[in-house]
Design a protein around this motif. Structure first.
Motif, mmCIF file in Angstrom:
data_model
loop_
_atom_site.group_PDB
_atom_site.id
_atom_site.type_symbol
_atom_site.label_atom_id
_atom_site.label_comp_id
_atom_site.label_asym_id
_atom_site.label_seq_id
_atom_site.Cartn_x
_atom_site.Cartn_y
_atom_site.Cartn_z
ATOM 1 N N LYS A 447 42.285 40.455 25.787
ATOM 2 C CA LYS A 447 42.215 41.830 26.302
ATOM 3 C C LYS A 447 43.551 42.351 26.809
ATOM 4 N N SER A 448 44.586 41.518 26.827
ATOM 5 C CA SER A 448 45.896 41.936 27.321
ATOM 6 C C SER A 448 46.350 43.228 26.653
ATOM 7 N N GLY A 449 46.908 44.143 27.449
ATOM 8 C CA GLY A 449 47.315 45.446 26.912
ATOM 9 C C GLY A 449 48.766 45.542 26.516
ATOM 10 N N GLY A 450 49.478 44.410 26.470
ATOM 11 C CA GLY A 450 50.907 44.458 26.192
ATOM 12 C C GLY A 450 51.275 45.004 24.831
ATOM 13 N N SER A 451 50.363 44.894 23.860
ATOM 14 C CA SER A 451 50.652 45.391 22.509
ATOM 15 C C SER A 451 50.244 46.846 22.304
ATOM 16 N N THR A 452 49.741 47.485 23.336
ATOM 17 C CA THR A 452 49.232 48.859 23.216
ATOM 18 C C THR A 452 50.199 49.829 22.547
ATOM 19 N N PRO A 453 51.505 49.824 22.889
ATOM 20 C CA PRO A 453 52.372 50.863 22.295
ATOM 21 C C PRO A 453 52.490 50.788 20.785
ATOM 22 N N SER A 454 52.199 49.617 20.189
ATOM 23 C CA SER A 454 52.265 49.548 18.725
ATOM 24 C C SER A 454 51.219 50.457 18.092
ATOM 25 N N ALA A 455 50.110 50.689 18.789
ATOM 26 C CA ALA A 455 49.055 51.554 18.253
ATOM 27 C C ALA A 455 49.402 53.030 18.375
ATOM 28 N N THR A 456 50.256 53.379 19.327
ATOM 29 C CA THR A 456 50.585 54.789 19.553
ATOM 30 C C THR A 456 51.230 55.411 18.327
ATOM 31 N N LEU A 457 52.113 54.662 17.666
ATOM 32 C CA LEU A 457 52.866 55.214 16.542
ATOM 33 C C LEU A 457 51.959 55.702 15.413
ATOM 34 N N PRO A 458 51.067 54.865 14.868
ATOM 35 C CA PRO A 458 50.204 55.375 13.792
ATOM 36 C C PRO A 458 49.218 56.438 14.260
ATOM 37 N N LEU A 459 48.829 56.402 15.549
ATOM 38 C CA LEU A 459 47.935 57.448 16.046
ATOM 39 C C LEU A 459 48.625 58.815 16.015
ATOM 40 N N VAL A 460 49.878 58.859 16.433
ATOM 41 C CA VAL A 460 50.627 60.121 16.377
ATOM 42 C C VAL A 460 50.820 60.545 14.920
ATOM 43 N N MET A 461 51.177 59.598 14.080
ATOM 44 C CA MET A 461 51.373 59.916 12.664
ATOM 45 C C MET A 461 50.070 60.403 12.025
ATOM 46 N N ALA A 462 48.956 59.754 12.377
ATOM 47 C CA ALA A 462 47.664 60.153 11.812
ATOM 48 C C ALA A 462 47.271 61.553 12.270
ATOM 49 N N TYR A 463 47.610 61.889 13.507
ATOM 50 C CA TYR A 463 47.355 63.253 13.995
ATOM 51 C C TYR A 463 48.082 64.272 13.119
ATOM 52 N N SER A 495 54.115 41.789 23.809
ATOM 53 C CA SER A 495 53.956 42.598 22.605
ATOM 54 C C SER A 495 54.080 41.714 21.373
ATOM 55 N N THR A 496 54.976 40.741 21.443
ATOM 56 C CA THR A 496 55.115 39.804 20.337
ATOM 57 C C THR A 496 53.900 38.878 20.301
ATOM 58 N N LEU A 497 53.563 38.386 19.128
ATOM 59 C CA LEU A 497 52.314 37.646 18.961
ATOM 60 C C LEU A 497 52.480 36.134 19.045
ATOM 61 N N ASP A 498 53.721 35.647 19.098
ATOM 62 C CA ASP A 498 53.920 34.203 19.149
ATOM 63 C C ASP A 498 54.455 33.754 20.507
ATOM 64 N N ALA A 499 54.199 34.550 21.553
ATOM 65 C CA ALA A 499 54.626 34.173 22.897
ATOM 66 C C ALA A 499 53.807 34.965 23.911
ATOM 67 N N ASN A 500 53.707 34.411 25.112
ATOM 68 C CA ASN A 500 53.044 35.100 26.222
ATOM 69 C C ASN A 500 54.043 35.193 27.363
ATOM 70 N N CYS A 501 54.802 36.262 27.389
ATOM 71 C CA CYS A 501 55.898 36.326 28.349
ATOM 72 C C CYS A 501 56.503 37.729 28.354
ATOM 73 N N GLU A 502 57.533 37.904 29.183
ATOM 74 C CA GLU A 502 58.335 39.118 29.153
ATOM 75 C C GLU A 502 59.104 39.144 27.825
ATOM 76 N N ASP A 503 59.084 40.292 27.132
ATOM 77 C CA ASP A 503 59.774 40.335 25.845
ATOM 78 C C ASP A 503 60.394 41.696 25.584
ATOM 79 N N LYS A 504 61.344 41.693 24.665
ATOM 80 C CA LYS A 504 62.066 42.903 24.287
ATOM 81 C C LYS A 504 61.157 43.912 23.600
ATOM 82 N N GLU A 505 60.284 43.414 22.730
ATOM 83 C CA GLU A 505 59.544 44.303 21.848
ATOM 84 C C GLU A 505 58.566 45.191 22.603
#
Length: 680
Positions: A447-463, A495-505
């Motif tokens: 349920k972690s929300g760290g990857s949420t911003p990746s969804a924003t991009l296609p949602l804006v594009m789809a709009y 946001s990255t899928l191969d780690a659970n930590c603070e990250d750049k992405e």
């Protein structure tokens, strides 16, 4: 004038709360030098600061007993900054390690800590197997782990911070036979250390030369090893000069601290673009060979094999991945666009075959992408990720838009995208977040929300593509979540899928997500999203190197001349640099215009120039077996992903996402062009 200076000093002292560490008095500074004879444990000498008069040095640092070295120190004041210069002269051949500790008046429990590109707050998002407060509350690390060799300590209670930054030419490094315990360097290095320590409940900033790491050194993913302390030879009669700069200022919060320290470090180092012969045209021409040589057409879905390849042969394998490290659909769009532009029909055919095959065989029962397919093993990753699904949709929307612009429509693809988008709306939580991982029936795995911003991009594009405001509202809710839980809290994670930590992405995606919304809104809304994008951008920038890490002779990356400025560290867990940039250069250029911030535009040029350096082509293969298969795990410090260590790559890499990232960097204005298209 004297009265004015006095009043100014009183005011400054009141504002800063009399930060003792900045005074650099013997009461606030402790120093040591450790001397080692080969085959023996080092001898540790605490040093006292003896004030000198009528000398070119302000202090002599002396031990309780006679030492075979002379140590002198000057401290120069330039407003808020204070430069510390140390000279060490050998009276006989010695192997030395020198360090200092600045004691602040900050309670350790009141502080957040920052070492750019490696340590944020207390690193509590990271597991105990990586550097974090879970294991110890004091950490010293070598300079080359950090995007700027700096430590900053922020006092949340009093809204002020102190930083210490290394000032040097960073020309060389030396090989060692060991990476823990007391080690003697094989030659000269430019790499020192920096960090923070809890001293009786108060925070101290520590720094020295050559490097040491304590209480642990981080040598491999989720692998802490015993401390390391390096000793460098100083021959009889030789001297060495060492410099650090201490900076002190106020900050409204930790985010403001990161902003101010990034601006300060950028102005201190002034990184310039890297000169390479690789124009955009050359880059795309060479990278396009990845499409040619990685294409797989004898499977249920056609794809570019860009995951889990070996650097020594770059042979194709059976893994087809939609997003994350595979990015096969974005690469297919890039191959299509480029193939038509250059009249290369083989690229066009490959791209169309990939899209056609995914349309027929690439979806789950509930309409999501089969995001990772192991073809020989006849298995499909059962759990979905919001990131891979989003990145696949992002690529398809670019494809559909391009096709429509060229008079070709794909109603079946549009139907699949609408179904997936509607599923996204069902997945979105009330707070606007998206789960990191979920099953095909929409049940939640992570349920972690760290990857949420990746969804924003296609949602804006789809709009913009479908003209459906539901997607815009979902995008706005997602960024509302980002504002509340990531950006305002300065907490960018997982946001990255191969780690659970603070990250750049996470910060990079957050900045890009807010940028996309700023492009489709007006007035105060636009200003709000622009400000969020800028705020997150500083955290993303903090992962990118402002300096050139030195390498030892024999370390391949140094031998080919790699300059690390403009490359980004990855995460606390994965301590290597890579070329993850995608839209971010466009974001920086846009922010530079919006806020009249020249540093953003200037540094975007550093990034775009520097990331061209390891382009593998005939006569310049950079340790990669095939032309255009750009390297991924670039190991720039004493850390490895499993193989080879500093100066080399891991033996397994994923050029799929790397080529896609560079291609986006080389295709400026894509997002704005999509959002502002008039032909729809």
């Amino acid at each position: 004038m004297n009265i004015r200076r006095l009043l100014s000093g009183i005011t400054f002292g009141m504002i800063m709360g009399c930060v003792n560490a900045f005074e650099f008095t013997p009461a606030n500074v402790s120093s040591y030098i450790a001397l080692k004879k080969p085959g023996n444990m080092s001898v540790y000498y605490p040093l006292k600061m003896n004030k000198l008069t009528d000398q070119k040095f302000a202090y002599q640092l002396v031990g309780d007993s006679e030492m075979p070295v002379h140590v002198y120190q000057n401290i120069t004041d330039s407003g808020k900054n204070r430069q510390v210069v140390v000279w060490i002269t050998a009276l006989e051949d010695v192997y030395f390690n020198f360090g200092q500790q600045l004691k602040s008046n900050f309670r350790h429990d009141d502080c957040l800590f920052y070492m750019p590109g490696f340590w944020y707050r207390r690193n509590l998002r990271s597991p105990k197997e990586a550097p974090s407060f879970h294991t110890y509350d004091s950490w010293l690390v070598r300079d080359d782990r950090l995007s700027t060799p700096m430590t900053a300590v922020y006092d949340e209670k009093h809204n002020k911070f102190i930083s210490v930054t290394r000032v040097a030419n960073f020309e060389c490094d030396a090989l060692t036979t060991h990476n823990q315990g007391e080690i003697i360097l094989s030659g000269k290095t430019s790499i020192g250390y920096t960090g923070f320590e809890n001293v009786n409940g108060m925070t101290a900033l520590s720094f020295g030369f050559p490097y040491k790491e304590a209480p642990k050194t981080y040598i491999r993913k989720l692998t802490l090893a015993p401390y390391v302390q390096a000793f460098q030879l100083l021959k009889k009669g030789e001297s060495i000069e060492l410099k650090w700069e201490i900076n002190e200022s106020r900050a409204d919060d930790f985010s403001d601290c990161v902003r101010k320290t990034w601006e300060y470090s950028y102005d201190l180092y002034r990184p310039t673009p890297v000169e390479t012969p690789y124009t955009d045209k050359i880059m795309k021409d060479v990278l396009s060979n990845f499409f040619v040589e990685s294409y797989v057409d004898n499977a249920t879905v056609k794809y570019f094999s860009g995951v889990e390849l070996r650097t020594d042969d770059c042979g194709k394998n059976d893994v087809a991945e939609v997003g994350f490290v595979g990015r096969t659909l974005l690469n297919a769009f890039n191959a299509l666009e480029y193939g038509e532009e250059k009249e290369r029909t083989e690229l066009v055919d490959m791209a169309n075959s990939i899209f056609d095959s995914y349309l027929q065989k690439g979806f789950s029962k509930n309409g999501f992408f089969n995001e990772v397919v192991h073809l020989k093993r006849n298995s499909i990753e059962k759990n979905h990720s919001i990131r891979r699904q989003s990145e696949g949709m992002y690529a398809v929307l670019y494809y559909l838009d391009y096709e429509k612009k060229n008079g070709r429509n794909h109603p079946e693809w549009e139907m699949h995208m609408r179904k997936m988008l509607d599923n996204f709306l069902l997945l979105q939580n009330k707070d606007g977040s998206f789960p990191r991982k979920f099953k095909d029936d929409l049940s939640i795995v992570d349920k972690s929300g760290g990857s949420t911003p990746s969804a924003t991009l296609p949602l804006v594009m789809a709009y913009r593509y479908f003209r459906d405001r539901r997607y815009l509202e979902a995008a706005k809710r997602s960024v509302s979540y980002l504002d509340k839980e990531l950006i305002s809290k300065s907490d960018y994670f997982s946001s990255t899928l191969d780690a659970n930590c603070e990250d750049k992405e996470s910060s990079l995606y957050a900045s890009t997500a807010a940028y996309y919304l700023a492009l489709v809104t007006r007035g105060h809304e636009r200003e709000y999203y622009a400000e969020l994008s800028r705020k997150a951008a500083y955290f993303a920038l903090s992962w990118y190197y402002t300096w050139d890490v030195p390498f030892a002779k024999g370390q391949m990356l140094g031998d080919v001349g790699l300059k690390t400025r403009g490359w980004g560290n990855v995460s606390v867990e994965n301590n290597h640099i890579d070329v993850f940039v995608f839209d971010f250069v466009d974001v920086l250029r846009w922010l530079s215009k919006e806020f009249d911030e020249k540093r953003f535009a200037e540094f975007s040029e550093v990034i775009t120039s520097s990331m061209r350096q390891l382009l593998p082509h005939e006569g310049h293969m950079c340790g990669i077996a095939k032309t255009g298969f750009y390297p991924e795990v670039v190991q720039h410090t004493n850390w490895d992903y499993g193989k080879n260590g500093k100066g080399y790559y891991n033996d397994i890499f994923a050029p799929g996402w790397v080529v896609a990232s560079l291609w986006e960097m080389l295709s400026p204005g894509r997002a704005e062009g999509f959002i502002n298209a008039r032909y729809r």
